[in-house]
Design an enzyme around this catalytic site. Structure first.
Site, short mmCIF file in Angstrom:
data_model
loop_
_atom_site.label_atom_id
_atom_site.label_comp_id
_atom_site.label_asym_id
_atom_site.label_seq_id
_atom_site.Cartn_x
_atom_site.Cartn_y
_atom_site.Cartn_z
N HIS A 54 0.79 -1.18 -0.09
CA HIS A 54 0.20 -0.01 -0.06
C HIS A 54 0.76 1.26 0.02
O HIS A 54 2.23 1.15 0.18
CB HIS A 54 -1.12 -0.06 1.18
CG HIS A 54 -0.24 -0.04 2.51
ND1 HIS A 54 0.40 -1.01 3.05
CD2 HIS A 54 -0.46 0.99 3.59
CE1 HIS A 54 0.57 -0.56 4.28
NE2 HIS A 54 0.23 0.61 4.72
N HIS A 56 1.41 3.80 2.16
CA HIS A 56 1.91 4.83 3.12
C HIS A 56 3.40 4.62 3.05
O HIS A 56 4.12 3.77 2.69
CB HIS A 56 1.32 3.94 4.57
CG HIS A 56 -0.04 4.26 4.73
ND1 HIS A 56 -0.68 3.46 5.73
CD2 HIS A 56 -0.63 5.16 4.47
CE1 HIS A 56 -1.74 3.96 5.91
NE2 HIS A 56 -2.03 5.28 5.15
N ASP A 58 5.76 4.47 5.22
CA ASP A 58 6.49 3.36 5.98
C ASP A 58 6.41 2.27 5.16
O ASP A 58 6.89 1.23 5.62
CB ASP A 58 6.06 3.29 7.35
CG ASP A 58 4.58 2.99 7.51
OD1 ASP A 58 3.62 3.22 6.71
OD2 ASP A 58 4.26 1.90 8.51
N HIS A 59 6.07 2.12 3.84
CA HIS A 59 5.86 0.90 3.19
C HIS A 59 6.68 1.35 1.78
O HIS A 59 7.08 0.18 1.12
CB HIS A 59 4.65 0.18 2.92
CG HIS A 59 4.23 -0.18 4.25
ND1 HIS A 59 4.12 -1.24 4.82
CD2 HIS A 59 3.77 0.76 5.16
CE1 HIS A 59 3.42 -1.41 5.99
NE2 HIS A 59 3.35 -0.09 6.38
N HIS A 112 -7.62 -0.73 5.53
CA HIS A 112 -6.45 0.04 6.22
C HIS A 112 -6.38 1.22 5.20
O HIS A 112 -6.19 2.50 5.77
CB HIS A 112 -5.32 -0.65 6.29
CG HIS A 112 -4.14 0.20 6.84
ND1 HIS A 112 -3.81 0.45 8.04
CD2 HIS A 112 -2.94 0.45 6.17
CE1 HIS A 112 -2.89 1.16 8.28
NE2 HIS A 112 -2.14 1.04 6.99
N ASP A 131 -0.19 -3.97 6.22
CA ASP A 131 -0.99 -3.43 7.46
C ASP A 131 -2.49 -3.71 7.39
O ASP A 131 -3.21 -3.31 8.20
CB ASP A 131 -0.75 -1.90 7.39
CG ASP A 131 0.75 -1.44 7.62
OD1 ASP A 131 1.45 -2.15 7.90
OD2 ASP A 131 0.81 -0.17 7.91
N HIS A 169 4.46 -4.78 10.16
CA HIS A 169 5.08 -4.45 11.66
C HIS A 169 5.19 -5.30 12.72
O HIS A 169 4.61 -6.36 12.84
CB HIS A 169 4.20 -3.20 12.04
CG HIS A 169 3.87 -2.04 11.18
ND1 HIS A 169 4.70 -0.95 11.64
CD2 HIS A 169 3.22 -1.70 10.22
CE1 HIS A 169 4.39 0.09 10.57
NE2 HIS A 169 3.43 -0.42 9.78
FE FE Z 1 2.57 0.41 8.00
ZN ZN Z 2 0.23 1.58 6.46
#
Ligand code: FE
Ligand code: ZN
Length: 252
Positions: A54, A56, A58-59, A112, A131, A169
């Site tokens: 996805h 975001h 942090d990905h 999400h 996530d 995570h």
């Molecule tokens: Fe994440």
């Molecule tokens: Zn995420």
């Protein structure tokens, strides 16, 4: 046969570097360039693809630099073409993407985010769930509805029991403590002891399996009538039960 290296990134993210006998590799959800690049160099791997579950940060944070360094292709959801940096190959539900002779099925799992996907390598029985499904938990609903998320979890629940689950995570211990707060039983208490040891050793709790998630993860059991009775939700729908649990977790 794919080999997988777990690469810790940022605070509690995992990127997954996967490679075959010829040292060709792909990486799932590189939050940042540095640790992923180091892993690739240390192991002498040729990065061919980045897979994003996805959009975001942090990905996808490592996408641009990895592409620059390795001229790799970026793979993600067609629904997130506008939001995934540097995307080259965009896929929809049910499409097959092949890493050489390893086919992966794209499963759309909104909730999400609306464009969230999973990559399911059916021959290897491995699924990358980002996530959406965490070990013993699920992601927050930033863009989707509880109904969307519950339907997404049901799709993942249908995968074979022995499928290994690689999520985005390291939240497993805190997820387990939430489950314990809702329903304390021997299974979850024992699991918490195991997870505490892993945390002390700084060892990832990943992967889990679909079987283990079915047994322990209450979000996966929102259609379970015994659970509904314990939650005083006997007459509620599966979606309502899921929404109730998600709301409890948001405030945990
Ligand atoms: Fe994440
Ligand atoms: Zn995420």
């Amino acid at each position: 046969m794919l080999k997988i290296i777990i690469v810790p990134c940022l605070n509690d993210n995992y990127a997954y570097v996967c490679y075959d006998e010829s040292n060709d590799a792909f990486v799932v959800d590189p939050s940042e360039f540095k640790p992923v690049n180091k892993c690739l160099k240390d192991n002498n791997l040729n990065l061919k693809f980045v897979l994003n579950t996805h959009h975001h940060f942090d990905h996808v944070g490592g996408n641009a630099e990895l592409k620059q360094e390795y001229s790799c292709k970026i793979v993600g959801s067609k629904l997130d073409e506008e939001r995934i940096p540097e995307i080259d190959i965009s896929l929809r539900e049910g499409e097959l993407w092949n890493f050489k002779e390893n086919p992966a099925q794209v499963i759309e799992i909104p909730g999400h985010t609306t464009g969230h996907i999973a990559f399911y390598f059916m021959d290897e029985k491995i699924v990358f769930t980002g996530d959406t499904l965490f070990a013993l938990g699920c992601g927050r609903l930033f863009e989707g509805t509880p109904e969307m998320m519950w339907n997404s979890l049901k799709k993942l629940k249908n995968l074979p029991d022995d499928t290994k689950v690689y999520c985005g995570h390291e939240y497993t211990l805190s997820n387990a403590k939430f489950l314990q707060s809702v329903i304390s039983n021997d299974l979850i208490n024992k699991k918490i002891e195991e997870l505490k040891k892993l945390e002390l050793d700084k060892t990832p709790s990943i992967p889990s399996t679909i079987k283990e998630e079915k047994e322990l993860n209450l979000f996966f059991q929102s259609d379970n009538s015994d659970l509904k009775i314990q939650l005083n939700m006997k007459d509620k729908t599966d979606e309502e039960t899921f929404a109730y649990l998600r709301n409890l977790k948001d405030n945990f």
